[in-house]
Design a protein around this motif. Structure first.
Motif, PDB file in Angstrom:
ATOM      1  N   TYR A   1      -3.454   8.196  10.574  1.00  0.00           N
ATOM      2  CA  TYR A   1      -4.754   7.642  10.928  1.00  0.00           C
ATOM      3  C   TYR A   1      -4.733   7.251  12.399  1.00  0.00           C
ATOM      4  O   TYR A   1      -3.761   6.682  12.870  1.00  0.00           O
ATOM      5  N   GLN A   2      -5.816   7.515  13.088  1.00  0.00           N
ATOM      6  CA  GLN A   2      -5.953   7.061  14.457  1.00  0.00           C
ATOM      7  C   GLN A   2      -7.317   6.421  14.635  1.00  0.00           C
ATOM      8  O   GLN A   2      -8.248   6.700  13.876  1.00  0.00           O
TER       9      GLN A   2
ATOM     10  N   PHE B   1       1.061   6.797   7.527  1.00  0.00           N
ATOM     11  CA  PHE B   1       1.054   6.342   6.137  1.00  0.00           C
ATOM     12  C   PHE B   1       1.832   7.329   5.263  1.00  0.00           C
ATOM     13  O   PHE B   1       1.483   8.504   5.173  1.00  0.00           O
ATOM     14  N   THR B   2       2.881   6.856   4.623  1.00  0.00           N
ATOM     15  CA  THR B   2       3.669   7.668   3.696  1.00  0.00           C
ATOM     16  C   THR B   2       3.597   7.025   2.318  1.00  0.00           C
ATOM     17  O   THR B   2       3.891   5.832   2.176  1.00  0.00           O
TER      18      THR B   2
ATOM     19  N   VAL C   1      -5.619   1.115   3.583  1.00  0.00           N
ATOM     20  CA  VAL C   1      -5.093   1.674   4.831  1.00  0.00           C
ATOM     21  C   VAL C   1      -6.241   1.950   5.795  1.00  0.00           C
ATOM     22  O   VAL C   1      -6.156   1.662   6.997  1.00  0.00           O
ATOM     23  N   ASP C   2      -7.342   2.492   5.270  1.00  0.00           N
ATOM     24  CA  ASP C   2      -8.531   2.700   6.105  1.00  0.00           C
ATOM     25  C   ASP C   2      -9.018   1.373   6.688  1.00  0.00           C
ATOM     26  O   ASP C   2      -9.470   1.305   7.837  1.00  0.00           O
TER      27      ASP C   2
ATOM     28  N   TYR D   1      -3.324   4.977  -5.883  1.00  0.00           N
ATOM     29  CA  TYR D   1      -3.394   5.652  -4.586  1.00  0.00           C
ATOM     30  C   TYR D   1      -4.747   5.451  -3.910  1.00  0.00           C
ATOM     31  O   TYR D   1      -4.824   5.165  -2.724  1.00  0.00           O
ATOM     32  N   ASN D   2      -5.842   5.613  -4.666  1.00  0.00           N
ATOM     33  CA  ASN D   2      -7.175   5.506  -4.063  1.00  0.00           C
ATOM     34  C   ASN D   2      -7.416   4.112  -3.477  1.00  0.00           C
ATOM     35  O   ASN D   2      -7.956   3.973  -2.363  1.00  0.00           O
TER      36      ASN D   2
END
Length: 411
Positions: free
Chosen positions: A337-338, A321-322, A309-310, A302-303
């Motif tokens: 995230y925006q 994000f799911t 994703v960032d 996950y990390n």
């Protein structure tokens, strides 16, 4: 006669609170308008929901108004019906749809207002909720009788029919109305595009769909069915299927839907290459896209995935994000995230006030609401008096009524 059909404009819709996405609705609307002009239609039918709210902003109103102006400038008149989004369920409410009837060649179709052109009759009704479906059916039967002698009969509605809406909650069947009394039925409200002959009839059903996407499911539907306008030709020598022309007008901004599964076999080695590929895709686009990302992971990474994703977020307008951890079936992480911080509540309120042309003293009410030191009721009363000054009214006086009241008081 050529008729252009669009529906569900939802002008003023600010998806996910992002101003760029509100502007996308305006841009897509004007692209549709220009395509209608380019195709030299004579009439435009809008099948409801021109705005996203019963009380649209001044910007949304002006954008719609400019579109009508451009159509009228090219000798194209506009017909519309009131949809559920622009209808406020309160007595005496005047929908924003009615603002344009006096200034433009623009008509609202309803039980008392039909559009007749030579041997063509176009009728329509506003949205009716489930409690008023019996009333809707009665009105449709009445309209069918009134236009039965015209060569081409078109009915415009804003409803969900069981056969075409895609969900089980619809209470209305297409066969609950006198389908065979019309040549073409145009229906807004459902944002998925459909065109088909109604089973067992010669009546053609057109569901134009929305012109922009409101969510990821509409983005998927756009992939299969497209977005845009439908044009029908009313010439006598064309059969019903030959009347229709569908024009796709893809929105400029992409909505990217990606689903990835990272398995134990690869031990997470494919995570970074997968995101590298996605980042290159995002960077190749002219406008930052909206990304819907679903990840199933059985590598306990996950990390690392969140870091990736960032990393792609710089190249997207928003990433939804799911995350599913397949090692723990009941674990679900959700994160949006925006590319920039959302405005504060006060900033958003100030922007809305400015957009609607209201007095900025409304902010005093907000400030008092978040400050327990002030008398909120007094601020509200003062503000109301400032915005709506009291009007001096002559006292009502009716001598005859006074005599009647006096008579009963004596009794």
């Amino acid at each position: 006669m050529k008729i252009g059909i669009i529906s569900d404009l939802h002008l003023g819709k600010r998806n996910y609170g992002i101003i760029e996405l509100e502007n996308d609705f305006y841009a897509q609307y004007h692209k549709n308008i220009q395509e209608l002009i380019k195709n030299k239609v004579n009439t435009v039918i809008i099948a409801g929901d021109i705005f996203d709210t019963p009380k649209p902003s001044a910007l949304a109103i002006s954008q719609f108004q400019e579109g009508i102006r451009q159509l009228n400038k090219n000798n194209i008149n506009v017909l519309n019906i009131i949809g559920n989004h622009t209808m406020l369920q309160t007595p005496h409410h005047i929908p924003a749809d009615e603002l344009f009837t006096n200034e433009f060649d623009y008509q609202l179709l309803n039980e008392n207002n039909k559009y007749i052109q030579d041997d063509i009759a176009i009728v329509g009704l506003p949205y009716h909720n489930n409690n008023k479906l019996p009333e809707l059916k009665e009105k449709i039967h009445k309209l069918a009788k009134e236009i039965k002698n015209y060569r081409l009969k078109i009915l415009v509605l804003h409803q969900e029919f069981q056969e075409y809406c895609g969900f089980s909650g619809a209470k209305l069947s297409i066969h609950d109305i006198p389908v065979q009394e019309f040549d073409i039925i145009i229906c807004g409200h459902i944002h998925e595009r459909k065109s088909t002959l109604i089973d067992g009839t010669k009546t053609f059903y057109i569901q134009p769909g929305s012109i922009e996407r409101l969510n990821s499911s509409e983005a998927l539907n756009e992939f299969y069915n497209g977005k845009g306008i439908t044009i029908i030709d009313t010439r006598k020598n064309l059969d019903i299927l030959s009347r229709e022309k569908i024009i796709n007008i893809p929105p400029e901004r992409k909505y990217l839907i990606r689903e990835y599964a990272f398995t134990k076999e690869n031990n997470g080695k494919d995570i970074i290459p997968t995101f590298d590929t996605l980042k290159r895709k995002l960077q190749s686009l002219d406008l930052k896209p909206v990304v819907f990302l679903t990840i199933e992971d059985e590598t306990n990474s996950y990390n690392l995935i969140a870091e990736q994703v960032d990393r792609i977020n710089d190249d997207s307008l928003m990433t939804k994000f799911t995350y599913y951890d397949l090692n723990s079936q009941d674990t679900l992480y959700l994160k949006d995230y925006q590319d920039k911080e959302l405005p504060s509540a006060r900033e958003a309120l100030k922007e809305a006030i400015k957009s609607d042309g209201l007095d900025e003293s409304v902010l005093d009410l907000y400030d008092s609401a978040v400050s327990p030191d002030d008398d909120l009721q007094k601020v509200a009363d003062d503000l109301f008096k400032k915005l709506y000054p009291p009007i001096e009214v002559e006292p009502f006086c009716d001598p005859e009524l006074d005599e009647i009241v006096a008579y009963f008081e004596e009794k």
